[in-house]
Design an enzyme around this catalytic site. Structure first.
Site, mmCIF file in Angstrom:
data_model
loop_
_atom_site.group_PDB
_atom_site.id
_atom_site.type_symbol
_atom_site.label_atom_id
_atom_site.label_comp_id
_atom_site.label_asym_id
_atom_site.label_seq_id
_atom_site.Cartn_x
_atom_site.Cartn_y
_atom_site.Cartn_z
ATOM 1 N N TYR A 75 6.366 -9.986 6.757
ATOM 2 C CA TYR A 75 6.730 -8.298 6.574
ATOM 3 C C TYR A 75 6.653 -8.590 7.995
ATOM 4 C CZ TYR A 75 3.541 -7.501 3.285
ATOM 5 O OH TYR A 75 3.533 -7.291 1.283
ATOM 6 N N ASP A 77 1.039 -1.288 -0.437
ATOM 7 C CA ASP A 77 -0.251 -0.106 -0.077
ATOM 8 C C ASP A 77 1.110 1.198 0.411
ATOM 9 O OD1 ASP A 77 -2.411 -1.269 -0.082
ATOM 10 O OD2 ASP A 77 -2.079 -1.590 2.129
#
Length: 249
Positions: free
Chosen positions: A112, A53
């Site tokens: 992540y 994003d």
């Protein structure tokens, strides 16, 4: 037959509207495509291993692209592309792969990391979230461990996405101290849009004792994004590692 190549790269997400190309916005994908197309003198679309994003960083990202002719000097090409993409993107390596190799669909796991600091610093803030109050990381780790008992993470997905399923298999999720930071590391076979930032936001509510472990489980079981916590700032999130079933560059 076209020749397929894998790229290994990294980027600072701050200047970009995410990975994916979109109208009237600068993305990582479009920036690299423009540079490759200029140097190869042919329209060269690339396919990434995932979609980060706006503002989210990548320590490791893979992408593939095709060419009509083989690339004779990969090192030279990398240097030329790096000179065009700017300081916020770095292309590290390039190699030819099988024609059916796929940067996105072949990936078996993605990791992540989310960085939190409890000490204000003028140097760390671009890539971490500053939290001025203590958090109960033991309680947060209990909640994080509970996620591995579930597979439907609709509650942590951005609404109105185009994915066919919200099923993900998390294999690791834990907060640990790394240097001066508290770091949340999570590994899964796939992630939904906004998923990690929503998970971290909900775990922070656990750490602040606003919700307990049973309430955290209830958030997952409701399969309702409105029941989860806020989406955390993207600047502290890094796509850290991508795994494939075969050796990659």
């Amino acid at each position: 037959m076209p020749h397929r190549y894998f790229l290994r790269l990294a980027y600072n997400g701050a200047p970009f509207h995410g990975w994916q190309s979109q109208p009237n916005a600068v993305s990582v994908q479009s920036t690299i495509e423009k540079a490759l197309s200029t140097i190869l003198r042919a329209d060269t679309p690339i396919t990434g291993a995932g979609r980060t994003d706006t503002g989210v960083n990548a320590r490791e990202m893979y992408a593939h692209f095709d060419t009509a002719e083989p690339i004779s000097d990969a090192e030279s090409l990398l240097k030329r592309v790096n000179s065009l993409v700017g300081r916020d993107i770095a292309l590290y390596s390039l190699c030819e792969v099988a024609p059916d190799a796929h940067a996105r669909f072949d990936a078996t796991a993605r990791t992540y990391k989310y960085f939190v600091s409890h000490t204000k610093s003028p140097f760390n803030y671009p890539h971490c979230w500053f939290c001025h109050t203590p958090l109960d990381y033991e309680a947060m780790n209990s909640a994080a461990a509970a996620m591995m008992e579930y597979s439907d993470f609709t509650s942590f997905s951005k609404l109105h996405t185009d994915v066919k399923t919200n099923i993900c298999h998390i294999t690791h999720a834990r907060w640990e101290k790394e240097g001066e930071f508290m770091v949340f590391t999570i590994t899964a076979d796939r992630f939904l849009r906004n998923m990690v930032r929503a998970i971290v936001g909900t775990l922070v509510e656990v750490g602040r004792h606003k919700i307990g472990l049973d309430e955290f489980r209830a958030v997952i079981e409701k399969k309702d994004r409105c029941s989860a916590g806020v989406s955390m700032p993207g600047n502290a999130l890094f796509l850290w590692q991508i795994e494939y079933p075969y050796k990659v560059i």
